[in-house]
Write a protein that holds these residues in place. Structure first.
Motif, PDB file in Angstrom:
ATOM      1  N   PRO A   1      -5.981   6.176   0.251  1.00 58.05           N
ATOM      2  CA  PRO A   1      -4.715   6.779  -0.143  1.00 58.05           C
ATOM      3  C   PRO A   1      -4.170   6.137  -1.427  1.00 58.05           C
ATOM      4  CG  PRO A   1      -4.640   5.984   2.140  1.00 58.05           C
ATOM      5  CD  PRO A   1      -5.851   5.389   1.504  1.00 58.05           C
ATOM      6  N   THR A   2      -3.463   6.925  -2.216  1.00 59.19           N
ATOM      7  CA  THR A   2      -2.892   6.426  -3.468  1.00 59.19           C
ATOM      8  C   THR A   2      -1.584   5.685  -3.170  1.00 59.19           C
ATOM      9  OG1 THR A   2      -1.917   8.624  -3.723  1.00 59.19           O
ATOM     10  CG2 THR A   2      -3.926   8.162  -4.964  1.00 59.19           C
ATOM     11  N   THR A   3      -1.725   4.549  -2.487  1.00 54.06           N
ATOM     12  CA  THR A   3      -0.567   3.743  -2.106  1.00 54.06           C
ATOM     13  C   THR A   3      -0.795   2.291  -2.493  1.00 54.06           C
ATOM     14  OG1 THR A   3      -1.407   3.174   0.089  1.00 54.06           O
ATOM     15  CG2 THR A   3      -0.135   5.214  -0.096  1.00 54.06           C
ATOM     16  N   THR A   4       0.301   1.538  -2.501  1.00 56.43           N
ATOM     17  CA  THR A   4       0.244   0.115  -2.818  1.00 56.43           C
ATOM     18  C   THR A   4      -0.674  -0.635  -1.857  1.00 56.43           C
ATOM     19  OG1 THR A   4       2.505   0.252  -3.647  1.00 56.43           O
ATOM     20  CG2 THR A   4       1.674  -1.940  -3.131  1.00 56.43           C
ATOM     21  N   ALA A   5      -0.543  -0.350  -0.561  1.00 53.22           N
ATOM     22  CA  ALA A   5      -1.288  -1.108   0.449  1.00 53.22           C
ATOM     23  C   ALA A   5      -2.792  -0.994   0.252  1.00 53.22           C
ATOM     24  CB  ALA A   5      -0.903  -0.621   1.844  1.00 53.22           C
ATOM     25  N   TYR A   6      -3.269   0.161  -0.143  1.00 52.36           N
ATOM     26  CA  TYR A   6      -4.704   0.364  -0.292  1.00 52.36           C
ATOM     27  C   TYR A   6      -5.167   0.134  -1.723  1.00 52.36           C
ATOM     28  CZ  TYR A   6      -4.705   2.287   4.420  1.00 52.36           C
ATOM     29  OH  TYR A   6      -4.602   2.435   5.778  1.00 52.36           O
ATOM     30  N   ALA A   7      -4.562   0.827  -2.675  1.00 47.40           N
ATOM     31  CA  ALA A   7      -5.060   0.783  -4.046  1.00 47.40           C
ATOM     32  C   ALA A   7      -4.893  -0.589  -4.688  1.00 47.40           C
ATOM     33  CB  ALA A   7      -4.354   1.849  -4.879  1.00 47.40           C
ATOM     34  N   ARG A   8      -3.716  -1.224  -4.503  1.00 45.95           N
ATOM     35  CA  ARG A   8      -3.517  -2.499  -5.191  1.00 45.95           C
ATOM     36  C   ARG A   8      -4.329  -3.615  -4.557  1.00 45.95           C
ATOM     37  NH1 ARG A   8       2.033  -5.369  -5.302  1.00 45.95           N
ATOM     38  NH2 ARG A   8       2.877  -3.309  -5.761  1.00 45.95           N
TER      39      ARG A   8
ATOM     40  N   GLN B   1       6.950  10.829  -4.509  1.00 47.37           N
ATOM     41  CA  GLN B   1       6.193  10.179  -3.445  1.00 47.37           C
ATOM     42  C   GLN B   1       4.746   9.958  -3.902  1.00 47.37           C
ATOM     43  OE1 GLN B   1       7.813   9.172  -0.778  1.00 47.37           O
ATOM     44  NE2 GLN B   1       9.721  10.283  -1.169  1.00 47.37           N
ATOM     45  N   HIS B   2       4.029   9.136  -3.152  1.00 46.56           N
ATOM     46  CA  HIS B   2       2.622   8.879  -3.475  1.00 46.56           C
ATOM     47  C   HIS B   2       1.838   8.663  -2.197  1.00 46.56           C
ATOM     48  CE1 HIS B   2       3.275   4.573  -2.658  1.00 46.56           C
ATOM     49  NE2 HIS B   2       4.421   4.735  -3.260  1.00 46.56           N
TER      50      HIS B   2
END
Length: 521
Positions: free
Chosen positions: A267-274, A502-503
């Motif tokens: 998912p294009t979210t902080t938890a996964y992408a970063r 949203q993302h």
């Protein structure tokens, strides 16, 4: 519309041919012989522009200019002079004149100067609209082709170019057409991601774009071979169009050496992408290698930063794994005072090979926008959101830090972890209490939904290198500008979140993101 010109010159009688020329072009010209008379008229009447001779008896042109700006700060002033002295030009320009003309005058020179003031916006808008209309069909036809990830990035950049150009126009008459074209592009792009994403991970080839987990290996670590310190600044949730706005402020201090795009993982979210960026691994690999560090995105948590507690650990581990011997620092800026402290201690950063700085403000702003009525009023659309981001940046410690880096001829990489999209349309979904709260993707073991066409479903998350909290865990990603909404209190929920940024899902805005390399001028 008839525009009025006030012309102040102590030899105004000699300028009659020029006055007649302008009047024949439809302008109304009023003349005075001194700066004092000009000041008196400007106080009493409204003029659209002032022609001001610099060398007049009594008050000089520059003295009149200072007084005029106090009375009518927005009145355009064209300074006219016989002098070519550089100091005089600098004084006039510093006093915010609209133009600077040197005698002897040319009638067309006067006309061009006036048109720059009166017709600039209209002419620019006409030219922008015509140019966009010419490219509209070419862009639409491209969607029908089998496009690569790079070609989609190029299309997205073209669409953003026209969006920013149209945004500068006064009437924005082509904005609705462009918005429809972007929506159409997102329909095709979402299908492209659905058909390609798993292959990128399972069978990477030359067509596979750089994804989050490979970004530092591709764009950051090779730059460490140079001797000067490298600053890696990750401004979370920064879309490509927002970067282009910030670039306008930064270019005075930095040379743009490289501007690229890469793709955020899903998912294009902080938890996964970063986490993938700093670990240099996909989320499933992180969870397997560091099980005590990975935190599952449970439904009772709204705090994305709670999932990113180990970024510095992941960074150091990645450097060790790749055998990169570099002294690295890590700083996360969530509050204004933290950014100021970093600027105050800037000299210490110069002793490191790599300085990683995560700036959370844009992400906090986007989430605040969901909950704060005032922010909703300030940023109802993309244009206003860009303006809000620009306003923050101009007064932020981040801009101060960048100026300090530029003073030392430093090197900077600016990037982000994912973008965001303004959501419009709901998809009804049902999940149990362990389902996560993100509006753009859902992870759960008992998910049911009503619109498969507007979402991408992964019943085997391991194929996408995503962790599984349960054996039956499914991931679903919303496409285009859709968001997930629960049936309970459905209308209130939809109205509350519609038109918020949203993302987590699949769109050009979320997936294709900037990475730029700058060197201080």
């Amino acid at each position: 519309m008839t525009y009025s010109i006030l012309w102040a010159d102590d030899e105004i009688d000699l300028l009659t041919p020029y006055i007649l020329f302008l009047e024949n072009k439809g302008y109304q010209v009023t003349t005075v012989n001194s700066g004092a008379d000009a000041l008196e008229l400007v106080e009493k009447q409204k003029f659209d522009v002032l022609f001001l001779d610099e060398n007049m008896p009594g008050m000089s042109g520059l003295e009149v200019l200072i007084s005029i700006k106090q009375i009518r700060p927005n009145l355009p002033v064209i300074m006219i002079t016989k002098s070519e002295e550089e100091e005089l030009m600098e004084d006039a320009i510093g006093s915010k004149i609209a133009d600077y003309l040197i005698k002897p005058l040319n009638p067309n020179q006067l006309l061009l100067s006036v048109k720059r003031i009166f017709d600039k916006k209209r002419l620019e808008e006409e030219k922008t609209n015509i140019s966009y209309q010419q490219e509209f069909r070419a862009l639409s036809l491209q969607y029908q082709d089998q496009l690569s990830a790079k070609e989609w990035a190029d299309i997205y950049k073209k669409l953003l170019y026209w969006e920013l150009e149209i945004d500068k126009t006064e009437n924005k008459s082509m904005a609705e057409v462009l918005s429809s074209q972007k929506s159409e592009a997102n329909v095709h792009f979402s299908k492209f991601i659905e058909n390609s994403y798993e292959n990128w991970l399972q069978k990477p080839d030359t067509e596979t774009p750089i994804l989050s987990h490979l970004m530092m290996r591709k764009y950051v670590f090779p730059k460490l071979k140079e001797k000067s310190p490298l600053f890696f600044i990750l401004v979370d949730n920064l879309r490509f169009d927002q970067w282009k706005i910030l670039e306008g402020f930064i270019q005075e201090y930095f040379q743009l050496e490289q501007e690229e795009t890469y793709y955020s993982i899903l998912p294009t979210t902080t938890a996964y992408a970063r986490n993938a960026i700093f670990a240099g691994m996909m989320p499933l690999e992180i969870q397997k290698n560091y099980p005590d560090k990975w935190i599952f995105d449970l439904g009772d948590s709204e705090d994305e930063e709670g999932f990113n507690q180990y970024e510095e650990f992941y960074l150091q581990e990645q450097l060790k794994r790749l055998r990169i011997n570099a002294k690295a620092s890590y700083h996360k800026i969530i509050h204004q005072y933290q950014g100021k402290n970093l600027v105050d201690n800037f000299s210490k950063l110069l002793t490191n090979d790599l300085n990683v700085i995560v700036y959370n403000f844009v992400d906090m702003l986007s989430h605040a926008r969901t909950d704060m009525a005032m922010i909703k009023e300030l940023a109802p659309d993309e244009s206003a959101y860009r303006s809000l981001t620009a306003s923050w940046f101009l007064h932020s410690p981040l801009f101060d830090l960048l100026k300090r880096i530029a003073d030392k001829k430093g090197r900077v990489i600016i990037t982000t972890d994912h973008g965001m999209i303004r959501v419009q349309n709901p998809i009804k979904i049902v999940g149990d209490r362990t389902t996560n709260t993100n509006l753009r993707y859902k992870q759960g073991k008992n998910l049911n939904w009503d619109n498969t066409n507007k979402m991408m479903v992964s019943r085997k998350p391991e194929q996408l290198f995503l962790p599984k909290p349960n054996v039956s865990t499914t991931y679903v990603f919303s496409k285009e500008d859709y968001m997930f909404a629960y049936p309970n209190n459905y209308n209130h929920y939809v109205n509350h979140y519609r038109n918020t940024f949203q993302h987590g899902g699949i769109s050009l805005e979320e997936c294709i993101i900037p990475v730029v390399y700058l060197t201080g001028k």
